[in-house]
Design an enzyme around this catalytic site. Structure first.
Site: not given
Ligand code: IDP
Ligand code: MG
Length: 141
Positions: A10, A50, A58, A86, A92, A103, A113, A116, A127
């Site tokens: 990212k 997304y 978010f 993963r 996350t 991470r 973070n 992805h 994707e």
């Molecule tokens: P993942 O990347 O671990 O699969 P997801 O729930 O799919 O997590 O969320 C996608 C992306 O959205 C996360 O990697 C992060 O960059 C962002 N994100 C998720 N939850 C939050 C939040 O609570 N606040 C801000 N950004 C968030």
């Molecule tokens: Mg995800």
């Protein structure tokens, strides 16, 4: 069975100079890189990637962040690629990520973070197709 997943280094990780260290880790973990490119997503491209998160609190922050600077997208192949990647990237929220995960080491916070990873084989296929044509990938599955 060898399967595929989509990884993204990212914009936060690219701008901090972590891209080559993370790429080395990808190889060390036994993934084959079928395709990779550095791109800077437009806001509408980021929103298109997304769509699954439309309506979440978010969404705007996420899509703005992901289009804020260059990122590196990678189509990866390995046995059980989705779960395997993963595991390597961790939770996350870096505060909840296990020691030794990408991470834990590189993420700033739950939004920025570092990386992805696709969450299912079906989403991985979608994707990967979002960023790569099949001709660009050199795998045979
Ligand atoms: P993942 O990347 O671990 O699969 P997801 O729930 O799919 O997590 O969320 C996608 C992306 O959205 C996360 O990697 C992060 O960059 C962002 N994100 C998720 N939850 C939050 C939040 O609570 N606040 C801000 N950004 C968030
Ligand atoms: Mg995800």
């Amino acid at each position: 069975m060898k399967t595929r997943t989509l990884a993204i280094i990212k914009p936060d990780a690219v701008s901090m100079g972590y891209a080559s260290t993370i790429s080395d880790r990808i190889i060390k973990e036994g993934f084959i890189i079928l395709g990779t490119k550095q791109i800077k997503m437009s806001l509408s491209q980021s929103e298109g990637f997304y769509t699954v998160h439309i309506g979440k609190p978010f969404f705007e922050e996420l899509t703005r962040f992901m289009s804020s600077g260059p990122c590196i997208v990678l189509a990866l192949e390995k046995e059980n690629a989705v779960d395997s990647w993963r595991e390597v990237i961790g939770a996350t929220n870096p505060k909840e990520a296990d020691e030794g995960t990408i991470r834990k080491e590189f993420a700033k916070n739950v939004g920025e973070n570092a990386v992805h990873g696709s969450d299912s084989d079906e989403n991985a296929t979608q994707e990967i197709a979002f960023f790569f044509s099949e001709e660009e990938l050199n795998g045979d599955i």
